[in-house]
Design a protein around this motif. Structure first.
Motif, short mmCIF file in Angstrom:
data_model
loop_
_atom_site.label_atom_id
_atom_site.label_comp_id
_atom_site.label_asym_id
_atom_site.label_seq_id
_atom_site.Cartn_x
_atom_site.Cartn_y
_atom_site.Cartn_z
N ILE A 277 25.17 6.22 -38.64
CA ILE A 277 23.71 6.26 -38.77
C ILE A 277 23.03 4.98 -38.28
N ARG A 278 23.78 4.00 -37.81
CA ARG A 278 23.26 2.65 -37.57
C ARG A 278 22.04 2.65 -36.65
N GLU A 279 22.12 3.17 -35.45
CA GLU A 279 21.02 3.13 -34.50
C GLU A 279 19.82 3.90 -35.03
N TRP A 280 20.07 5.07 -35.57
CA TRP A 280 18.99 5.90 -36.14
C TRP A 280 18.30 5.15 -37.26
N PHE A 281 19.07 4.54 -38.16
CA PHE A 281 18.49 3.90 -39.34
C PHE A 281 17.59 2.73 -38.96
N PHE A 282 18.07 1.84 -38.10
CA PHE A 282 17.29 0.66 -37.80
C PHE A 282 16.09 0.96 -36.89
N ALA A 283 16.10 2.15 -36.26
CA ALA A 283 14.90 2.61 -35.57
C ALA A 283 13.86 3.14 -36.55
N GLN A 284 14.31 3.61 -37.73
CA GLN A 284 13.41 4.13 -38.76
C GLN A 284 12.88 3.03 -39.67
N LEU A 285 13.63 1.94 -39.82
CA LEU A 285 13.32 0.87 -40.77
C LEU A 285 12.12 0.04 -40.31
N ASN A 286 11.19 -0.25 -41.22
CA ASN A 286 10.12 -1.19 -40.95
C ASN A 286 10.70 -2.60 -41.07
N LEU A 287 11.05 -3.20 -39.95
CA LEU A 287 11.79 -4.46 -39.95
C LEU A 287 11.00 -5.59 -40.61
N ALA A 288 9.68 -5.54 -40.56
CA ALA A 288 8.87 -6.60 -41.16
C ALA A 288 9.03 -6.66 -42.67
N TYR A 289 9.41 -5.52 -43.27
CA TYR A 289 9.55 -5.46 -44.73
C TYR A 289 10.97 -5.06 -45.15
N SER A 290 11.94 -5.29 -44.28
CA SER A 290 13.31 -4.86 -44.60
C SER A 290 13.86 -5.56 -45.85
N TYR A 291 13.35 -6.77 -46.15
CA TYR A 291 13.82 -7.52 -47.32
C TYR A 291 13.41 -6.85 -48.64
N LEU A 292 12.49 -5.88 -48.58
CA LEU A 292 12.10 -5.15 -49.78
C LEU A 292 13.04 -3.99 -50.09
N SER A 293 13.96 -3.70 -49.19
CA SER A 293 14.91 -2.60 -49.39
C SER A 293 15.76 -2.86 -50.62
N GLU A 294 16.23 -1.80 -51.24
CA GLU A 294 17.06 -1.95 -52.42
C GLU A 294 18.00 -0.75 -52.55
N ALA A 295 18.97 -0.89 -53.44
CA ALA A 295 19.97 0.17 -53.61
C ALA A 295 20.34 0.29 -55.07
#
Length: 491
Positions: A277-295
Motif C-alpha cells: 500500500i506504500r505508494e497509494w498511502f503516501f499519495a493519500q496522506l496530507n503530508l503537512a499534518y502527517s505528525y498528527l497520525s496515530e494508531a
C-alpha cells in the motif's frame, strides 16, 4: 478457479491472483477479509471539548483507569456513566489543540505530559498535580524503575527537542542528575529534527525522530542508559504511530508508520511491511499534518488501526484509516473521522449498568452476544468521535465492499459466467458489479450489477480482463472467491 484473497494491495500488479485493488470497511482476518465493526457509544457522556489524548492504564492491583484530556482539563471515567474532573487544583492546563496528552503508568502512579506544563501525576488522590522539579516534555514512557521524558523544556537546558531524561531509579519525583541515583540526561543529536516518539521495547527503549531512530539500553552506573543509532533514514511520525506488539515467538517488537513506509522493528533493524500500500498511502496522506497520525491495536485479533489525515482534510483532522493484521501480514481499509483513538477496557455490562447506560431497549446498539462490551476486562479499540463521545469498535457491521484485481489473459477472450464468494460468514444480501477491458492499459468499462442468489453471482461477459466489486449489506467474512470462466467459444 479458486482464488485466495491477499488483502488490500493497490500497489501490487493487479493481475496478481488474490489482490484487492480497493476495499471499503473491510479489514483483514486470519482467514481472509471481513466487514469492519461499527462504532458503539460506551455510555459515557461527551467531553466538554475536543479530546487531545486518552489512555487506559492499569494499576498493580489490576484495576484500570481511563483518562481523557482536553487543552485545559483532565478527566477520569467513573464507570460508564460520567467523567470526573481530575485537573490539577492549582490551575487549568495551558495546552493547545496541536499538542497531545501522552500517558504512562509507574507502579500505582499515573503520569501524563504535554509540553506546555510540568509532568503530571496522580496516585491515591483525586486530582493530578505537578511533579515539582520535573521537566516539561512532549513524551513520557516507563521502562523498569525509570521514567523517561523526551523533547523537553526546563531551566538548565531550555527548550531542547532532541533531549531525553530518565528519572532517578525508582523515583519519578527526582530529576536532579546524579551518578548515585542514575538520573541522567543527554541529547540525540547525530541526526536532524526533534524527537517524535519514545517507546519501551522489552527492557530497552526506542527513541524516534522523523527519519532516524535510536535504541536505548541500560548500562548501570555511571552512564545508566546508552543510546545507539539504529537508522539515520527510518523514523516514526509520532508517539501514537508506534505500536508495541508481542511477536509469534513471545518477544517484543514495534510496528510503526514512518515518513516513507510502515515498518517492523524487533531490536535489530527496521523492516518494511507496507509494500502493498506504500505508494497509494503516501499519495493519500496530507503530508503537512502527517505528525498528527496515530494508531491503536486490537491485540486479540492482531489488528492495528492507523488513523491519518487525508489530502481531503485541509486542517489535519483524522478522516481516514488503514488497518494492518500483523498475524496474517495483510492490509485493509476503514475510513472514519475521529478526534483521537484509545483502548477502552469494559467493566462488563450488568443489569444496573445496562439500565443506567441505555434508557430504553430502543437505545441499545446492535451488538453481538460475543462482543467484548459484555465482558469484564475486555480491551476494545475505541475512538472519540467529532462530538467528543467515546465509542468502541464493537458494533454490528454495516455495508462493506471489496474490488478485485484483473482476472484474465493477454491473448485469450475469457467468458465469465459465475462468481461464488466462499463466505464463512454470509451477509444478509450482496451485489456484484462487473468491470471489463480488452487490454490492461485501457479504461475499465462498467458492466452489469447482479444480486447474490443461491450463493452465487451469475452473469455472462466475454473479455480478456475482468474485475468485479462485491458489496455486502451486513457483516461477512470471506477467504476466497471461486470463478467460473472458459476461453470464449470453448466448452
Amino acid at each position: 478457479m479458486l482464488i485466495g484473497l491477499k488483502g488490500f494491495a493497490p500497489d501490487v500488479d493487479p493481475t496478481t491472483p488474490g489482490v484487492l485493488t480497493d476495499v471499503v470497511a473491510k479489514i483483514p482476518s486470519l482467514k481472509g477479509m471481513k466487514s469492519a465493526p461499527s462504532r458503539v457509544t460506551v455510555g459515557l457522556p461527551a467531553l466538554a471539548a475536543v479530546c487531545t489524548g486518552s489512555e487506559t492504564v492499569q494499576k498493580l492491583s489490576g484495576a484500570y483507569r481511563l483518562f481523557a484530556g482536553t487543552t485545559t482539563k483532565m478527566y477520569e471515567a467513573s464507570g460508564v456513566s460520567s467523567w470526573t474532573d481530575v485537573t490539577r487544583i492549582a490551575s487549568d492546563y495551558n495546552s493547545t489543540s496541536a499538542l497531545r496528552w501522552r500517558f504512562a503508568q509507574f507502579g500505582d502512579v499515573s503520569l501524563c505530559v504535554q509540553k506546555q506544563d510540568l509532568l503530571q501525576f496522580i496516585a491515591g488522590g483525586t486530582d493530578f498535580a505537578d511533579v515539582a522539579g520535573a521537566p516539561k516534555a512532549s513524551i513520557v514512557d516507563v521502562v523498569g524503575k525509570f521514567v523517561f521524558l523526551f523533547d523537553t523544556n526546563e531551566g538548565t537546558y531550555g527548550d531542547s527537542p532532541s533531549r531525553w531524561w530518565c528519572s532517578a531509579i525508582g523515583d519519578y519525583t527526582d530529576w536532579t542528575p546524579a551518578i548515585a541515583t542514575q538520573c541522567v540526561t543527554d541529547t540525540l543529536s547525530s541526526s536532524a529534527g526533534p524527537l517524535r516518539a519514545g517507546k519501551r521495547l522489552g527492557d530497552s527503549i526506542v527513541a524516534y525522530k522523523e527519519r532516524s531512530m535510536y535504541l536505548g539500553t541500560y548500562q548501570g552506573p555511571p552512564t545508566a542508559w546508552s543510546f545507539n543509532e539504529v537508522s539515520n533514514v527510518v523514523g516514526a511520525q509520532s508517539q501514537e504511530t508506534v505500536v508495541p506488539i508481542v511477536t509469534k515467538s513471545g518477544g517484543h517488537a514495534h510496528i510503526f508508520m514512518g515518513a516513507d513506509n510502515f515498518y517492523y522493528f524487533d531490536g535489530s533493524r527496521p523492516v518494511e511491511i507496507g509494500t502493498p500500500i506504500r505508494e497509494w498511502f503516501f499519495a493519500q496522506l496530507n503530508l503537512a499534518y502527517s505528525y498528527l497520525s496515530e494508531a491503536v491495536v486490537d491485540d486479540v485479533n492482531g489488528l492495528i488501526y492507523f488513523f491519518y489525515p487525508s489530502v481531503s482534510s485541509p486542517t489535519g483532522a483524522l478522516d481516514s484509516c488503514v488497518v494492518y493484521n500483523y498475524k496474517s501480514d495483510k492490509w485493509g481499509r476503514y475510513d472514519q473521522t475521529i478526534e483521537t483513538s484509545t483502548n477502552y477496557v469494559s467493566g462488563g455490562m450488568t443489569y444496573a449498568t445496562f439500565t443506567a447506560t441505555y434508557a430504553s431497549y430502543g437505545a441499545v446498539p446492535s451488538v453481538s452476544y460475543g462482543s467484548p462490551i459484555w465482558f469484564t476486562g475486555a480491551r476494545q479499540v475505541a475512538v472519540f468521535n467529532s462530538s467528543h463521545v467515546l465509542q468502541s469498535l464493537t458494533g454490528a457491521s454495516g455495508t462493506s465492499s471489496m474490488t478485485t484485481g484483473d482476472i484474465g489473459d493477454d491473448e485469450n477472450e475469457m467468458l465469465l459466467s459465475r462468481v461464488r464468494p466462499r463466505y464463512l460468514i454470509a451477509p444478509s444480501s450482496a451485489t456484484l458489479v462487473n468491470y471489463y477491458r480488452q487490454n490492461l492499459g485501457d479504461s475499465l468499462t462498467t458492466d452489469m450489477t447482479v444480486a447474490r442468489s443461491n450463493g452465487t453471482f451469475d452473469f455472462m461477459r466475454s473479455a480478456r480482463w475482468h474485475r468485479f466489486k462485491i458489496e455486502d449489506a451486513s457483516g461477512s467474512e470471506i477467504p476466497a472467491i471461486d470463478i467460473e470462466a472458459v476461453k470464449d467459444g470453448l466448452e
